[in-house]
Design a protein around this motif. Structure first.
Motif, short mmCIF file in Angstrom:
data_model
loop_
_atom_site.label_atom_id
_atom_site.label_comp_id
_atom_site.label_asym_id
_atom_site.label_seq_id
_atom_site.Cartn_x
_atom_site.Cartn_y
_atom_site.Cartn_z
N GLU A 161 0.85 -1.18 0.00
CA GLU A 161 0.00 0.00 0.00
C GLU A 161 0.89 1.23 0.00
OE1 GLU A 161 -3.05 2.32 3.04
OE2 GLU A 161 -2.57 0.20 3.35
N VAL A 162 0.50 2.23 -0.75
CA VAL A 162 1.27 3.47 -0.80
C VAL A 162 0.35 4.66 -0.54
CG1 VAL A 162 3.08 2.61 -2.34
CG2 VAL A 162 1.01 3.62 -3.32
N ILE A 163 0.91 5.67 0.06
CA ILE A 163 0.24 6.95 0.26
C ILE A 163 1.13 8.01 -0.37
CG2 ILE A 163 -0.59 8.65 1.93
CD1 ILE A 163 -2.30 6.19 1.94
N PHE A 164 0.57 8.81 -1.26
CA PHE A 164 1.38 9.82 -1.93
C PHE A 164 0.59 11.13 -1.99
CE2 PHE A 164 -0.87 7.32 -5.09
CZ PHE A 164 -1.42 8.27 -5.94
N PRO A 165 1.28 12.24 -2.16
CA PRO A 165 0.59 13.54 -2.13
C PRO A 165 -0.23 13.80 -3.37
CG PRO A 165 2.93 13.84 -2.57
CD PRO A 165 2.75 12.40 -2.24
N GLY A 166 -1.45 14.29 -3.16
CA GLY A 166 -2.31 14.72 -4.25
C GLY A 166 -2.64 16.19 -4.09
N PRO A 167 -3.40 16.74 -4.99
CA PRO A 167 -3.72 18.16 -4.94
C PRO A 167 -4.53 18.57 -3.72
CG PRO A 167 -4.19 17.25 -7.12
CD PRO A 167 -3.92 16.10 -6.21
N GLU A 168 -5.32 17.63 -3.17
CA GLU A 168 -6.17 17.94 -2.01
C GLU A 168 -5.80 17.13 -0.78
OE1 GLU A 168 -8.66 20.30 -1.76
OE2 GLU A 168 -7.82 20.99 -3.66
N GLY A 169 -4.56 16.68 -0.71
CA GLY A 169 -4.13 15.86 0.42
C GLY A 169 -3.62 14.52 -0.07
N ARG A 170 -3.57 13.58 0.83
CA ARG A 170 -2.98 12.29 0.47
C ARG A 170 -3.92 11.48 -0.42
NH1 ARG A 170 -4.49 11.04 6.02
NH2 ARG A 170 -6.25 9.57 6.00
N LEU A 171 -3.29 10.64 -1.26
CA LEU A 171 -4.02 9.69 -2.09
C LEU A 171 -3.54 8.29 -1.74
CD1 LEU A 171 -3.91 11.56 -5.53
CD2 LEU A 171 -5.90 11.28 -4.04
N GLU A 172 -4.47 7.37 -1.70
CA GLU A 172 -4.19 5.99 -1.35
C GLU A 172 -4.07 5.14 -2.60
OE1 GLU A 172 -6.49 2.37 1.07
OE2 GLU A 172 -7.61 4.11 0.30
N GLY A 173 -3.03 4.30 -2.66
CA GLY A 173 -2.87 3.46 -3.83
C GLY A 173 -2.27 2.10 -3.52
N ARG A 174 -2.14 1.32 -4.55
CA ARG A 174 -1.44 0.04 -4.49
C ARG A 174 -0.40 0.04 -5.61
NH1 ARG A 174 -4.08 0.25 -0.66
NH2 ARG A 174 -5.42 -1.31 0.34
N TYR A 175 0.83 -0.17 -5.23
CA TYR A 175 1.93 -0.14 -6.20
C TYR A 175 2.57 -1.51 -6.27
CZ TYR A 175 6.47 0.99 -8.26
OH TYR A 175 7.59 1.00 -9.05
N HIS A 176 2.75 -2.00 -7.48
CA HIS A 176 3.21 -3.37 -7.70
C HIS A 176 4.42 -3.35 -8.64
CE1 HIS A 176 1.46 -7.74 -8.07
NE2 HIS A 176 2.65 -7.70 -7.52
#
Length: 218
Positions: A3-18
């Motif tokens: 699981e990854v959390i990275f910065p977006g324009p309105e705060g953090r964005l949650e993702g899955r990086y493989h």
């Protein structure tokens, strides 16, 4: 899959990086999910299967939740903010893969609309997959001209985004020079490619992407 959390324009964005460990120049792909206000998340079945199909083809893949979905901060923004989210996600993916030779975007339904807009903004995108593009709901006239070749695939039993609207969109894009839009229609498949139609979808995507990658390495 981390699981990854990275910065977006309105705060953090949650993702899955493989990623593929040890492959510094692996191609990259970003997968965009359907409409946030109708239950769309990065764990949608189509998005999930596309993610793994791209990874199995050797891509380092990122899928993520648009703003206001899951643990991603912010609120739904009519597609404008979601496009900015997608751009931030691509920035993040590129920062992790600075030697990637190819960059692809794949989107499903609402995500297909966002993906095509991202394509217009980011010349480094070399190919796209648009699954069940909602040409009846959203204006795709911004594709003038469409900057890259790609695959549009939809089900002939789609009641959410009628097949004829996709045909009309593809015909308009076919008039443009310098690109090739491949269009595939899946007999009996609905908007979400239920049942055995999922295998047909992912196999078609694999065949198309592998062919494009082979052509680019000749």
């Amino acid at each position: 899959m981390p699981e990854v959390i990275f910065p977006g324009p309105e705060g953090r964005l949650e993702g899955r990086y493989h990623p593929h460990k040890g492959k510094r120049d692996a191609p990259i792909a970003i997968i965009l999910h359907p409409h946030p206000q109708f239950g769309g998340t990065m764990n949608n079945r189509v998005v999930y299967n596309l993610h793994y199909k791209f990874h199995n083809m050797g891509f380092n893949v990122l899928r993520f939740n648009f703003r206001g979905v899951g643990r991603s901060q912010g609120e739904y923004d009519q597609g404008i903010g979601e496009l900015s989210d997608a751009a931030s996600a691509l920035d993040y993916l590129q920062s992790l893969n600075q030697n990637a030779k190819h960059c692809w975007v794949a989107g499903f339904s609402f995500g297909a609309w966002i993906g095509m807009q991202l394509l217009m903004r980011r010349p480094e995108i070399t190919g796209f997959i648009s699954v069940s593009p909602p040409a009846n709901m959203y204006d795709f006239s911004f594709l003038a001209p469409c900057p890259a070749s790609g695959l549009m695939i939809n089900g002939l039993g789609d009641r959410v985004a009628p097949p004829q609207d996709t045909v009309t969109l593809v015909n308009k894009l076919h008039e443009q020079k310098g690109i090739t839009i491949t269009h595939q229609e899946v007999e009996g498949a609905g908007h979400f490619f239920e049942n055995d139609h999922m295998d047909t979808l992912t196999n078609s995507v694999e065949e198309y992407v592998q062919r494009r990658l082979t052509e680019n390495t000749r």
